[in-house]
Enzyme design. Structure first.
Site: not given
Ligand SMILES: *Cc1c(COP(=O)(O)O)cnc(C)c1O
Length: 415
Positions: A190, A218, A249
């Protein structure tokens, strides 16, 4: 013990120490839905300001997508607001099962179990599947939630240097005597936006008879040709024993996470993982939203393709403007400033130019590696990116860091 003045003053001193060190975290208040354009109050009490968001994990621009919002409304109407129960008592609806099946299909895994968050998935998974006869070997830069989950597990703990395959191999040899070996990594890291070489890691795990866990928080939704994740990018779909990921996310951005992978490992989580057994799962409204997100992503790769185009434009623009970037090809694009205070001042100056981007510094990143972490979204249009690029360039010129090397920048500002 009472909350005496003495106790209070000790905490006050500690908090002042955080302030003095220049690492006090201050919230910025957003008065609008999450999107490329947001309305922000910062600092607290200031007039509202419309700015471009360059640091959300909203990679696919789905956080406020009208179809997702509509599906969430329908979920709310048809399945209610709350479950008032954990899964195994009376907290499982048909749509929870449907989401678990759809996630397995999307990730190319055998089975999936939902958790309230990926933090919870990571907190629960290790102790559910390993014992003290086993070993966990993790990359040294894995996410904090994996570190916490590892701490909660009785298996032996070891690490390997970041993305260092040779070092990982030596650790696999060292632990040859253990019952099970589990290699642990993030898919996309990240802070730097680099990817784990899953093809090499899987080959090594096969050679040394080890299992592998990849946190795809991610990556899920946009890495790989059809957005399945890092395992798709490196052509090892079906070979990752455990994937953990978040819905907080790219996949709508609300909340929730899961453990997905080998059938028996997921079943062990259903029987033993404590955040699953002792905490409510994802609310129906969110389940309905994530189901819609998966439909959107399965129907077309337009969003991940646009994200790729946007990312290429952004990286090229910043490079030509003369910034020092971390190499890579993911939508995480760190603009290196090295000095912690510079990263804060730079972020503030960007805000004055209408750009929302946060500075990161120790301990979130190593000492001397402070940065502005920009994150690109399919929700950005070219005019957003061009405006942001102009603002970065203007601020970069103001601080005189354009077309300078790392050494030159740290000579000017320290590290
Ligand atoms: C964000 C993140 C998490 C936590 O996800 P939540 O669902 O918000 O708890 C876990 N692992 C990684 C690698 C992350 O980036």
């Amino acid at each position: 013990m009472a909350y005496s003045n003495k106790v209070r003053s000790i905490y006050q001193e500690t908090i002042s120490g955080i302030r003095d060190a220049g690492i006090f975290k201050q919230e910025r208040f957003i008065h609008s839905p999450q999107a490329a354009d947001i309305v922000v109050e910062f600092p607290s009490g200031s007039p509202l300001k419309k700015v471009i968001n360059m640091c959300a994990n909203n990679y696919l621009g789905l956080s406020s997508h009208p179809d997702v919002v509509k599906a969430a409304h329908e979920g709310l109407d048809s399945r209610g607001y709350g479950m008032s129960s954990v899964r195994f008592i009376c907290g499982t609806q048909d749509i929870h099962r449907e989401l678990e099946r759809k996630i397995s299909e999307f990730l190319g895994t055998e089975e999936t179990i939902l958790f309230p968050s990926c933090m919870d998935a990571n907190a629960g998974v290790f102790e559910a599947v390993l014992t003290k006869d086993d070993v966990m070997i993790s990359d040294r830069l894995v996410h904090a939630s994996l570190i916490d989950g590892i701490r909660l597990c009785s298996a032996v703990q070891d690490t390997f240097k970041h993305s260092d395959i040779k070092h990982l191999e030596s650790k696999l040899q060292l632990h040859a005597d253990k019952r099970f070996k589990l290699v642990i990594t993030d898919g996309v890291f990240s802070m730097d936006g680099d990817t784990a070489r899953l093809d090499e890691m899987v080959a090594l795990c096969e050679q040394y008879d080890a299992m592998i866990l990849v946190d795809e928080s991610h990556s899920s939704g946009f890495i790989g040709k059809t957005g399945r994740g890092t395992h798709e990018k490196y052509n090892v779909m079906g070979k990752i024993d455990i994937i953990t990921t978040t819905f907080g996310k790219a996949l709508g951005g609300a909340s929730g996470g899961c453990v997905s992978g080998r059938r028996e490992l997921v079943e062990m989580c259903r029987q033993k993982a404590r955040p699953y057994l002792f905490s409510n799962t994802i609310a129906p409204v969110v389940v309905a939203g994530v189901l819609k997100v998966l439909d959107i992503l399965s129907a077309s790769t337009d969003r991940r393709d646009k994200l790729e185009t946007n990312t290429a434009f952004w990286r090229k623009g910043l490079t030509e403007a003369g910034f020092v970037l971390r190499e890579g090809d993911t939508p995480i694009v760190p603009v290196m400033l090295f000095n912690a205070k510079l990263s804060q001042d730079f972020s503030r100056a960007l805000y004055d130019e209408g750009i929302y981007a946060i500075g990161f510094f120790f301990p979130v990143v190593p000492q001397g590696a402070a940065r502005i972490r920009t994150q690109i979204s399919a929700g950005h249009e070219m005019h957003h990116l061009q405006k942001a690029l102009d603002a970065f360039t203007k601020v970069g010129r103001k601080f005189d860091i354009l077309h300078k090397t790392k050494q030159e920048i740290t000579d000017m500002y320290g590290n």
